[in-house]
Scaffold this motif. Structure first.
Motif, PDB file in Angstrom:
ATOM      1  N   TYR A 165       0.844  -1.201   0.000  1.00  0.00           N
ATOM      2  CA  TYR A 165       0.000   0.000   0.000  1.00  0.00           C
ATOM      3  C   TYR A 165       0.875   1.244   0.000  1.00  0.00           C
ATOM      4  O   TYR A 165       0.402   2.341  -0.241  1.00  0.00           O
ATOM      5  N   GLN A 166       2.147   1.073   0.323  1.00  0.00           N
ATOM      6  CA  GLN A 166       3.103   2.189   0.277  1.00  0.00           C
ATOM      7  C   GLN A 166       2.580   3.407   1.029  1.00  0.00           C
ATOM      8  O   GLN A 166       2.426   4.489   0.476  1.00  0.00           O
ATOM      9  N   PHE A 167       2.337   3.179   2.335  1.00  0.00           N
ATOM     10  CA  PHE A 167       1.803   4.253   3.174  1.00  0.00           C
ATOM     11  C   PHE A 167       2.807   5.358   3.447  1.00  0.00           C
ATOM     12  O   PHE A 167       2.445   6.441   3.848  1.00  0.00           O
TER      13      PHE A 167
ATOM     14  N   THR B 275       8.039   2.901  -0.538  1.00  0.00           N
ATOM     15  CA  THR B 275       8.234   3.037  -1.982  1.00  0.00           C
ATOM     16  C   THR B 275       9.731   3.075  -2.300  1.00  0.00           C
ATOM     17  O   THR B 275      10.183   2.473  -3.279  1.00  0.00           O
ATOM     18  N   ASP B 276      10.481   3.760  -1.460  1.00  0.00           N
ATOM     19  CA  ASP B 276      11.948   3.774  -1.617  1.00  0.00           C
ATOM     20  C   ASP B 276      12.512   2.359  -1.481  1.00  0.00           C
ATOM     21  O   ASP B 276      13.417   1.973  -2.233  1.00  0.00           O
TER      22      ASP B 276
ATOM     23  N   ARG C 151      14.288  -3.289  -6.421  1.00  0.00           N
ATOM     24  CA  ARG C 151      14.341  -3.469  -7.875  1.00  0.00           C
ATOM     25  C   ARG C 151      15.782  -3.263  -8.354  1.00  0.00           C
ATOM     26  O   ARG C 151      16.304  -4.018  -9.162  1.00  0.00           O
TER      27      ARG C 151
ATOM     28  N   ARG D   7       7.205  -7.059  -8.994  1.00  0.00           N
ATOM     29  CA  ARG D   7       6.801  -5.683  -8.681  1.00  0.00           C
ATOM     30  C   ARG D   7       5.731  -5.615  -7.591  1.00  0.00           C
ATOM     31  O   ARG D   7       4.944  -6.547  -7.427  1.00  0.00           O
TER      32      ARG D   7
ATOM     33  N   GLU E 125      -5.951  -4.968  -3.668  1.00  0.00           N
ATOM     34  CA  GLU E 125      -4.706  -5.310  -4.331  1.00  0.00           C
ATOM     35  C   GLU E 125      -4.206  -6.661  -3.792  1.00  0.00           C
ATOM     36  O   GLU E 125      -4.580  -7.073  -2.711  1.00  0.00           O
TER      37      GLU E 125
ATOM     38  N   VAL F 189      16.043  -3.218 -15.029  1.00  0.00           N
ATOM     39  CA  VAL F 189      15.927  -1.776 -15.251  1.00  0.00           C
ATOM     40  C   VAL F 189      17.189  -1.068 -14.759  1.00  0.00           C
ATOM     41  O   VAL F 189      17.634  -0.096 -15.359  1.00  0.00           O
TER      42      VAL F 189
ATOM     43  N   LYS G  62      10.233   0.499 -15.674  1.00  0.00           N
ATOM     44  CA  LYS G  62      10.720   1.394 -14.624  1.00  0.00           C
ATOM     45  C   LYS G  62       9.606   2.241 -14.011  1.00  0.00           C
ATOM     46  O   LYS G  62       9.847   3.025 -13.098  1.00  0.00           O
ATOM     47  N   THR G  63       8.400   2.098 -14.525  1.00  0.00           N
ATOM     48  CA  THR G  63       7.285   2.927 -14.064  1.00  0.00           C
ATOM     49  C   THR G  63       6.224   2.060 -13.405  1.00  0.00           C
ATOM     50  O   THR G  63       5.819   1.049 -13.974  1.00  0.00           O
ATOM     51  N   GLU G  64       5.785   2.444 -12.218  1.00  0.00           N
ATOM     52  CA  GLU G  64       4.666   1.749 -11.575  1.00  0.00           C
ATOM     53  C   GLU G  64       3.373   2.441 -11.984  1.00  0.00           C
ATOM     54  O   GLU G  64       3.318   3.668 -12.037  1.00  0.00           O
ATOM     55  N   MET G  65       2.357   1.654 -12.278  1.00  0.00           N
ATOM     56  CA  MET G  65       1.065   2.254 -12.642  1.00  0.00           C
ATOM     57  C   MET G  65      -0.033   1.657 -11.769  1.00  0.00           C
ATOM     58  O   MET G  65      -0.194   0.444 -11.691  1.00  0.00           O
TER      59      MET G  65
ATOM     60  N   ASN H 206      -1.376  -2.169 -11.304  1.00  0.00           N
ATOM     61  CA  ASN H 206      -1.803  -2.585  -9.977  1.00  0.00           C
ATOM     62  C   ASN H 206      -3.188  -1.980  -9.737  1.00  0.00           C
ATOM     63  O   ASN H 206      -3.329  -0.762  -9.664  1.00  0.00           O
TER      64      ASN H 206
ATOM     65  N   SER I 103      -6.396  -1.070  -7.675  1.00  0.00           N
ATOM     66  CA  SER I 103      -6.653  -0.800  -6.262  1.00  0.00           C
ATOM     67  C   SER I 103      -8.138  -0.843  -5.927  1.00  0.00           C
ATOM     68  O   SER I 103      -8.994  -0.887  -6.801  1.00  0.00           O
TER      69      SER I 103
ATOM     70  N   ILE J  24      -2.738   8.927   1.281  1.00  0.00           N
ATOM     71  CA  ILE J  24      -2.925   7.653   1.980  1.00  0.00           C
ATOM     72  C   ILE J  24      -2.656   6.526   0.993  1.00  0.00           C
ATOM     73  O   ILE J  24      -3.502   6.149   0.201  1.00  0.00           O
ATOM     74  N   GLY J  25      -1.454   5.997   1.051  1.00  0.00           N
ATOM     75  CA  GLY J  25      -1.071   4.899   0.159  1.00  0.00           C
ATOM     76  C   GLY J  25      -0.428   5.383  -1.119  1.00  0.00           C
ATOM     77  O   GLY J  25      -0.682   6.495  -1.600  1.00  0.00           O
ATOM     78  N   HIS J  26       0.460   4.534  -1.662  1.00  0.00           N
ATOM     79  CA  HIS J  26       1.164   4.835  -2.906  1.00  0.00           C
ATOM     80  C   HIS J  26       1.829   6.211  -2.885  1.00  0.00           C
ATOM     81  O   HIS J  26       1.775   6.976  -3.845  1.00  0.00           O
ATOM     82  N   VAL J  27       2.455   6.480  -1.744  1.00  0.00           N
ATOM     83  CA  VAL J  27       3.264   7.694  -1.591  1.00  0.00           C
ATOM     84  C   VAL J  27       4.461   7.561  -2.542  1.00  0.00           C
ATOM     85  O   VAL J  27       5.087   6.503  -2.609  1.00  0.00           O
ATOM     86  N   PRO J  28       4.781   8.604  -3.306  1.00  0.00           N
ATOM     87  CA  PRO J  28       5.911   8.487  -4.239  1.00  0.00           C
ATOM     88  C   PRO J  28       7.228   8.226  -3.496  1.00  0.00           C
ATOM     89  O   PRO J  28       7.390   8.608  -2.333  1.00  0.00           O
ATOM     90  N   ALA J  29       8.166   7.613  -4.193  1.00  0.00           N
ATOM     91  CA  ALA J  29       9.511   7.446  -3.658  1.00  0.00           C
ATOM     92  C   ALA J  29      10.174   8.813  -3.569  1.00  0.00           C
ATOM     93  O   ALA J  29       9.737   9.784  -4.199  1.00  0.00           O
ATOM     94  N   SER J  30      11.231   8.886  -2.775  1.00  0.00           N
ATOM     95  CA  SER J  30      11.951  10.154  -2.648  1.00  0.00           C
ATOM     96  C   SER J  30      12.568  10.533  -3.999  1.00  0.00           C
ATOM     97  O   SER J  30      12.974   9.667  -4.769  1.00  0.00           O
TER      98      SER J  30
ATOM     99  N   ILE K 150       4.821  12.873   0.896  1.00  0.00           N
ATOM    100  CA  ILE K 150       6.258  13.095   1.058  1.00  0.00           C
ATOM    101  C   ILE K 150       6.564  14.552   0.715  1.00  0.00           C
ATOM    102  O   ILE K 150       6.039  15.104  -0.258  1.00  0.00           O
TER     103      ILE K 150
END
Lengths: 657, 657
Positions: free
Chosen positions: A68-70, A75-76, A82, A94, A354, A447, B320-323, B351, B353, B363-369, B387
């Motif tokens: 869920y990547q809270f 996510t990092d 990967r 993934r 999911e 990748v 390289k891209t999550e969707m 993915n 949801s 709430i969820g699927h927070v982007p990576a740094s 983030i």
């Protein structure tokens, strides 16, 4: 004397030791798997090995726990994993592609191979004849570096299955019956080998429900022989060529044997809050149910969700009950969607999630306070769902779905009588598992070719080879029974730094002395002193890793807890046993010097080490360790040893291979 | 002089005031909606009104923000909301059924009706001719109690649409163009009324993408006339009988007018970190993309996801891209699944949801740094994704999908040229919206008939009618510019108690003085003293609610921030303005007594109130307030007033109705 199936596979992979129960054996590992909460440290340790690529036949990295990547740290982590898989030649699954055990079973599990995984439910593919064992992260890193896996030779127990499952009884009831009989401690030090005429009545997905949850018995592993079911399962996955016929010898000798007559089974349920708290469903019928969840690595397959879909076709769930389905893999999700079942389930009121471990580990869909949740998962330990004082029951998808329809616990046989038009959906396999595999990135499609570390991802500490001299200040003198929770707390505010040893080390022993970590950093090393039973509790490796990071070279204690003592060896910290007189006399702040030439004495097998305190008085301390433990310690820990063996051109392959 | 469509609907619902821009008007509310993060307090306030049932034609409670149920408090909130809906006669949309705006649009939105919702994107159904306005929670409670909604009469602006959208341009580009031209402040105090020949080229779901995101212009609302598209949309939802023909008069006078020629539009994108930071996609082409999400109340419908599915059919997303696709409603999910698109999307690597606000609110699927995320959402404020320093772009599903295919931002026209076989998927409506409605529990099917409060759900505080005497100790003397963040902090450790005023009140003004809350409780009431601009910042009502709970009867300040001053009236706390001399002289700990007969003076419209300090000296303070504000204050706040009006048999219905 004939061999059990377990013994045959172990014998094929034996690198060191004898197949005698209780003896330590070293085995070669063919495949490894890691997931996202344990995988980051595994790869950081592998990075420390300084190897170009993974040495096992196959390594697979899954993202399933934190999907869920809270937090951006999740996510990092996924991005780092990967990049690690790409850099070192592992498969990368993934986030969203499903739970490691399910996806591994579908794509890689192979009869006769050994699998080591940094997750306790790694034994799942035992259902198709793979010998799969869960282990700590460092063991995985070492195996990936080509090192053997060392384990106490388990007792092999024969579970003889007879008859066939009656209507509404399922594979889940087989393992619940095992738990009812043997308890959660009943499998410690054992491998359960399923045999007998009942085996052929169970398909591979049913078998993996049983082997998966063998973990709840405390077993080292569980395994089934292979047969036409296995071949067909592999063929449906497009991997028939990986089929190998495997069975125990007819005259195999087992340490113990028990018999389950499948035809005697009925719908069972584990009451709160232990998986062995098993009773017939009818015994708790009428209990109002607030939440039902179908999923997890135990019952999250296509075949597990299909019965729920069939039972719900044309019906609606009870308005007072929430029902969530979290498929174990995207393969399961995709086939269900393609066949129209997803739409049917949604129409019935199901919330389709999911593919994730999610709720099973308390991430998402936490039960309401003072509510009842029925789940098809494998564990219902108190609080695991995310709320203290929870009421989580474990059962089959059929029992869970029956409860969602009625709004209370009900034996599906009784619900069928009540409704008149509800039939046992049975267990049905698809023509082919034709879910696409786009979510697995193979090593040759990688990748990334270098590691991507977010700000919370540090480096793994690695020990240095033992030197002649160990000396330093006693930075902390502790009482008896210090736990690994004292050494590294696991509260959520601290747990989030598990990939960041530099940051995590700031919390080392903070529950004993808040100034310790800073003092250790300032002192540039030193030693710890403790009473009896030092390092009891959880097996966490961080309780050795963080002191190592802070420069601790030795721990002097009256006695050590077994697993933590092993972790001290594994990370190259000298564990010396002292007597009570010495413990009483030595003080925090004292200067300690090991007079004995440490490197030489450890390698020479010496047990007595003289310690000089404040250049004033001396005490005799002892080191009891096996030859292998001495080798590890002398090298500076398991990682360093593996690295050294690799640099010396050695590997873990058996001599006769 | 002819009327605009907005004026016609307002006129039909007018209870008080004149339709002059800037004048306060009171309007009758036909429908209300609440969601799970604002709904708990709305219902607690409604409970305090002591009414048997909701007085509006329709009330609907949705669970959409916290549907991952990360904490038991979320699940408890959902159970409470179900019980509140059942107890008071509202529709209840179960967690997992989708976002309030989408589900309301599908099931209840009706042309010509007024809708008040405790969510800023409430104006969404303006796309089918409903006048919908977002408001604070107390306004919703009062409306549910039969009270009018008071708002400054907005200016009505004519947005004239001409031409038709060219290939690859979408409704999202219309509203992005509006933002590019007018900025995020361009709509403050305005309603945008879309007219002109371009309107008929847009279907209802396209129109609601535009009206939804009118909120990002700061607009009070946005609205389209109704036509055959509206009728057909309602018919597809099985609600054709709710169709009403609505249009502005031909000679309607607008405060302002602008024209958009749809045929001039091209794919646009809002760059980080503001929705009005809009440029053509080609201007940022080539930017590497880590994450793509399709969903939210802006672009989470069946029609929004279908183009992505068509574009991805037979393809795979970039490795390289999550969707992630998070449908706006289960209706959308179910139709997509039924038509096979869900399986196709999964096969392409998407993915899929649950239907939730989720990632749009962090709430969820927070982007990576240090990563780039393209989203079809409506907001990209810095940090909203979960983030800090994020890089979130806003765009259409087509632009998002193109980026997922290429792994970088690309104008879909250029990607089509590059690939050769990619066609504009167009905008396609289904034959019927045949998703089942089992996840909406109607009032007559209610599960509960009393409130179920978990341990974190308290009661709403309600003021008492003003008495003659107000007196008490100065419990805290504060500086200038105290914010509502000082009064009630919004950090996550405190925010979780927003349904628990008793607990939340412990944090009142803790950033100014940690002892304050306890002292206030011990003193059983008192007054606050502050300098200039007291209560600036966020509009949160809790900044008045918690002092009320602690027994604060009056605030003496040199000046008040506008919204907080209104909240003090709404919760029955007397806001008195003092001069700088009095501010300088008065001290914390002083005893203050309002000498004037408070109740009488407030009702009589008096502006000067004499205050006696320490029985020693006197000062003159002032109260400037409208008649309506005085009525609210005298009654003990808006809740108490509404309760009183109801008990007196009054209601908010217009006199001529």
């Amino acid at each position: 004397m004939g061999l059990t199936l377990t013994e045959k596979i172990l014998d094929d992979h034996l690198v060191e030791g004898e197949l005698e129960p209780g003896e330590e054996i070293g085995i070669e590992i063919d495949q490894v798997l890691t997931q996202d909460t344990t995988g980051t440290m595994v790869w950081l340790q592998f990075e420390a090995l300084d190897l170009d690529e993974v040495q096992t036949e196959l390594a697979a990295q899954y993202c399933d726990h934190q999907t869920y990547q809270f937090d951006f740290k999740n996510t990092d982590d996924h991005r780092f994993l990967r990049s690690a898989a790409g850099t070192y030649g592992a498969y990368f699954s993934r986030p969203g592609n499903g739970i490691c055990h399910n996806v591994h079973k579908e794509n890689f599990a192979a009869p006769g191979k050994t699998l080591l995984g940094s997750d306790s439910h790694t034994p799942t593919p035992g259902g198709l004849g793979q010998l799969a064992i869960g282990a700590g992260g460092l063991d995985i890193s070492v195996a990936m570096g080509g090192g053997a896996y060392y384990v106490e030779m388990p007792e092999v127990v024969n579970v003889r299955l007879e008859g066939e499952l009656p209507e509404w009884a399922t594979a889940k009831d087989v393992i619940l019956e095992m738990l009812r009989r043997l308890s959660v401690k009943g499998g410690v030090g054992k491998v359960f080998e399923y045999t007998g005429p009942g085996v052929e009545s169970l398909s591979v997905p049913e078998r993996t429900t049983i082997t998966n949850m063998g973990t709840e018995l405390g077993a080292t592993s569980s395994i089934f022989p292979t047969d036409e079911h296995t071949r067909e399962y592999l063929a449906r996955q497009g991997r028939e060529e990986e089929y190998v016929e495997l069975a125990p010898d007819e005259d195999a000798e087992y340490a113990d044997e028990l018999t389950i007559d499948l035809s005697d089974l009925e719908p069972l349920i584990a009451k709160p809050s232990m998986p062995d708290n098993v009773v017939p469903v009818r015994e708790v019928a009428g209990t109002s149910v607030d939440q039902v969840i179908i999923g997890s690595c135990t019952n999250g397959g296509y075949e597990d969700i299909l019965p729920a879909a069939k039972m719900l076709e044309g019906r609606q769930i009870n308005r007072k009950t929430e029902m969530i389905i979290a498929p174990g893999s995207k393969q399961a999700s995709e086939i269900l969607a393609r066949e129209g079942w997803t739409a049917e389930l949604m129409a019935a009121g199901v919330n389709f999630s999911e593919a994730t471990c999610g709720a099973c580990i308390g991430i998402g869909h936490v039960p309401a306070s003072e509510s009842v949740s029925l789940r098809t998962f494998n564990r219902n330990f108190e609080g695991r769902s995310g709320i203290e004082d929870d009421n989580v029951y474990l059962c089959s998808p059929e029992v869970a779905t029956a409860a969602a329809i009625k709004g209370e616990i009900v034996d599906p046989r009784d619900l069928a009588d009540e409704l008149g038009d509800l039939e046992d959906p049975g267990f049905e396999l698809p023509d082919a598992y034709d879910g696409s595999k786009t979510d697995i990135i193979a090593p040759d499609e990688a990748v990334d070719d270098s590691l991507i570390k977010g700000p919370n991802i540090g480096n793994a500490p690695i020990g240095e080879p033992l030197e002649a001299d160990i000396a330093g200040e006693v930075l902390l003198k502790m009482e008896d029974n210090i736990t690994t929770d004292h050494i590294i707390p696991a509260t959520s505010d601290i747990l989030m730094y598990r990939s960041n040893i530099e940051k995590l080390s700031e919390f080392t022993l903070s529950r004993v002395d808040e100034t310790f970590a800073q003092r250790a950093m300032d002192a540039d090393g030193g030693v710890l002193v403790a009473g009896e039973n030092y390092g009891q509790g959880s097996s966490r490796e961080h309780a050795a890793m963080c002191p190592l990071y802070l420069g601790i070279e030795a721990v002097l204690a009256e006695s050590f807890a077994r697993i933590h003592r092993a972790n001290l060896f594994n990370f190259g910290i000298l564990p010396l046993t002292i007597d009570s007189e010495t413990y009483a006399k030595i003080e925090q702040g004292d200067d300690v010097e090991v007079v004995t030439d440490v490197a030489e004495a450890v390698e020479a097998g010496e047990e007595e080490f003289t310690v000089r305190v404040n250049d004033d008085w001396e005490a005799t301390t002892t080191l009891k360790a096996s030859e292998r433990e001495r080798r590890i310690l002398a090298a500076g820990g398991k990682l360093r040893l593996t690295k050294q063996q690799y640099e010396d051109g050695g590997d873990a392959a058996p001599a006769d291979d």
